[in-house]
Design an enzyme around this catalytic site. Structure first.
Site, mmCIF file in Angstrom:
data_model
loop_
_atom_site.group_PDB
_atom_site.id
_atom_site.type_symbol
_atom_site.label_atom_id
_atom_site.label_comp_id
_atom_site.label_asym_id
_atom_site.label_seq_id
_atom_site.Cartn_x
_atom_site.Cartn_y
_atom_site.Cartn_z
ATOM 1 N N LEU A 262 -58.242 -35.997 -39.149
ATOM 2 C CA LEU A 262 -57.719 -37.326 -39.461
ATOM 3 C C LEU A 262 -57.428 -38.142 -38.208
ATOM 4 O O LEU A 262 -57.186 -39.334 -38.292
ATOM 5 C CB LEU A 262 -56.442 -37.206 -40.309
ATOM 6 C CG LEU A 262 -56.657 -36.682 -41.731
ATOM 7 C CD1 LEU A 262 -55.318 -36.455 -42.426
ATOM 8 C CD2 LEU A 262 -57.507 -37.657 -42.536
ATOM 9 N N LEU B 29 -54.485 -35.564 -48.791
ATOM 10 C CA LEU B 29 -53.385 -34.605 -48.763
ATOM 11 C C LEU B 29 -53.145 -34.072 -47.351
ATOM 12 O O LEU B 29 -52.146 -33.400 -47.100
ATOM 13 C CB LEU B 29 -53.679 -33.425 -49.701
ATOM 14 C CG LEU B 29 -54.105 -33.759 -51.135
ATOM 15 C CD1 LEU B 29 -54.261 -32.477 -51.937
ATOM 16 C CD2 LEU B 29 -53.112 -34.696 -51.802
ATOM 17 N N ALA C 23 -52.037 -33.725 -43.598
ATOM 18 C CA ALA C 23 -50.908 -34.258 -42.823
ATOM 19 C C ALA C 23 -50.336 -33.178 -41.932
ATOM 20 O O ALA C 23 -50.570 -31.986 -42.139
ATOM 21 C CB ALA C 23 -49.805 -34.765 -43.762
ATOM 22 N N SER D 286 -44.248 -39.135 -49.799
ATOM 23 C CA SER D 286 -43.240 -38.079 -49.803
ATOM 24 C C SER D 286 -41.839 -38.604 -50.091
ATOM 25 O O SER D 286 -41.482 -39.729 -49.710
ATOM 26 C CB SER D 286 -43.233 -37.384 -48.433
ATOM 27 O OG SER D 286 -42.119 -36.544 -48.286
ATOM 28 N N GLU E 111 -39.395 -37.688 -48.560
ATOM 29 C CA GLU E 111 -38.731 -37.822 -47.261
ATOM 30 C C GLU E 111 -38.676 -39.283 -46.813
ATOM 31 O O GLU E 111 -37.910 -39.620 -45.908
ATOM 32 C CB GLU E 111 -39.440 -36.972 -46.210
ATOM 33 C CG GLU E 111 -39.189 -35.482 -46.337
ATOM 34 C CD GLU E 111 -37.770 -35.061 -45.949
ATOM 35 O OE1 GLU E 111 -37.161 -35.754 -45.107
ATOM 36 O OE2 GLU E 111 -37.285 -34.054 -46.487
ATOM 37 N N TYR F 296 -41.702 -37.415 -39.579
ATOM 38 C CA TYR F 296 -42.563 -37.183 -40.739
ATOM 39 C C TYR F 296 -42.333 -38.258 -41.797
ATOM 40 O O TYR F 296 -43.282 -38.861 -42.304
ATOM 41 C CB TYR F 296 -42.288 -35.797 -41.318
ATOM 42 C CG TYR F 296 -42.978 -35.534 -42.639
ATOM 43 C CD1 TYR F 296 -44.341 -35.260 -42.694
ATOM 44 C CD2 TYR F 296 -42.263 -35.557 -43.841
ATOM 45 C CE1 TYR F 296 -44.974 -35.022 -43.913
ATOM 46 C CE2 TYR F 296 -42.889 -35.314 -45.057
ATOM 47 C CZ TYR F 296 -44.235 -35.050 -45.087
ATOM 48 O OH TYR F 296 -44.864 -34.819 -46.284
#
Length: 332
Positions: A66, A85, A87, A132, A134, A155
């Site tokens: 990526l 997906l 990461a 996410s 998060e 993140y």
């Protein structure tokens, strides 16, 4: 099959990627996956899905990163659906490598979206971004699609950039680009450096006499835990919806790390106080106290609901790790 759909999954070697690949293959898709080149093959989660002795099947797995974008794959495959997906997905480690996390977790999504745009695939290729919980950070629970974002980790910040880029390309270029804001989802395929798997594997090893102590950090963090397989069904439903939107995917029930740990020790019939050591080295610079998802939208609009309960999740992870450690240690 003339109308067979093609899907491209970044992060196919991960927990989510493996479950999603299984699901899409069961629905008749031609599934392609992107995997990073490394000296040791990280195919443990997908070697039962793809026959690595079959040259034809191996053509469905592509080396890529990526950090560079995957325009060549988008051009070659012209996929119907792209599931991003991939990461750098560990929150604690993101503090150690924040720049890399931003490049892969944040800019990685932008590179794919720009590839879809500049290759003229705007009307053909649907894009899913694995967002996410998060991103909510220290926003008080419960958190829904309308809750304010307040990430406190590299993140979470990187995921938020990718989230907004997904929305920008959706409104700016008309791409079917959807965000799934997934709360914590675990399974027997979870990476060993995540706290849930660290606990189930560690306690299984204690039960087998392979170790005596389990070292953990903050036990007070509250998390909304579901099973990855359930959540992959949710994102498939998100991509089949008639329009691209943003969705919270969660169980609506949360537990502390302490409760998860206690449930695991209870399952194995052990006293956690005899084995657990607390070390603050495992604490994050910024802690996220509580994540609790309000998934009312996806339940009402798409009819999704989680199938695996908290206790069932603990059970399947414990059973899997016990059998794996027993086998690897050659214990009869």
């Amino acid at each position: 099959m003339a109308n067979k759909k093609t899907a491209l999954i970044t992060g196919i070697t991960g927990q989510d990627g493996s479950y999603l690949a299984e699901l899409l293959l069961s629905k008749g898709y031609e599934v392609h996956g992107v995997m990073r080149r490394s000296s040791s093959l990280n195919i443990g989660r997908i070697e039962h899905i793809f026959d690595f002795n079959d040259v034809r099947e191996k053509t469905h797995l592509h080396y890529g990163d990526l950090a560079e974008g995957i325009d060549h794959l988008l051009y070659e495959l012209q996929p119907d659906e792209v599931y991003n997906l991939g990461a750098m997905s560990h929150v604690k480690i993101s503090f150690d490598i924040p720049i890399y996390t931003g490049d892969i977790t944040g800019l990685g999504a932008a590179r794919i979206l720009e590839g879809i745009h500049k290759l003229g695939l705007t009307q053909k290729t649907k894009f899913y971004q694995a967002s996410s919980s998060e991103m909510f950070g220290i926003t008080p629970p419960p958190q829904s699609e309308t809750s304010p974002f307040n990430p406190v980790s590299p993140y979470g910040c990187a995921k938020l950039y990718a989230y907004y880029m997904t929305k920008a390309y959706r409104t700016g270029y008309g791409i079917f680009a959807a965000n799934g804001i997934l709360f914590n989802h675990e399974s027997e395929r979870r990476g060993m450096n995540f706290v849930t798997r660290k606990i189930t594997r560690g306690v299984a090893r204690i039960k087998l006499g392979l170790q005596d102590k389990l070292i953990l950090g903050n036990l007070d963090a509250k998390r909304d835990w579901g099973h990855s397989r359930d959540y992959m069904e949710a994102i498939y439903m998100i991509m089949q919806h008639d329009k691209p939107e943003d969705w919270v995917v969660a169980t609506g029930e949360y537990h502390t790390v302490r409760e998860f740990m206690e449930e695991v020790f209870k399952y194995f019939g052990l006293d956690w106080e005899k084995h657990v050591v607390i070390d603050k080295v495992y604490n994050r610079p910024n802690e996220v106290p509580a994540l609790l998802g309000d998934a009312a939208k996806i339940k009402k609009v798409l009819g999704w609901k989680p199938k695996v309960s908290f206790k069932e999740l603990v059970k399947v992870m414990c059973d899997s790790d016990f059998e794996k450690e027993k086998k690897d240690s050659h214990i009869a």
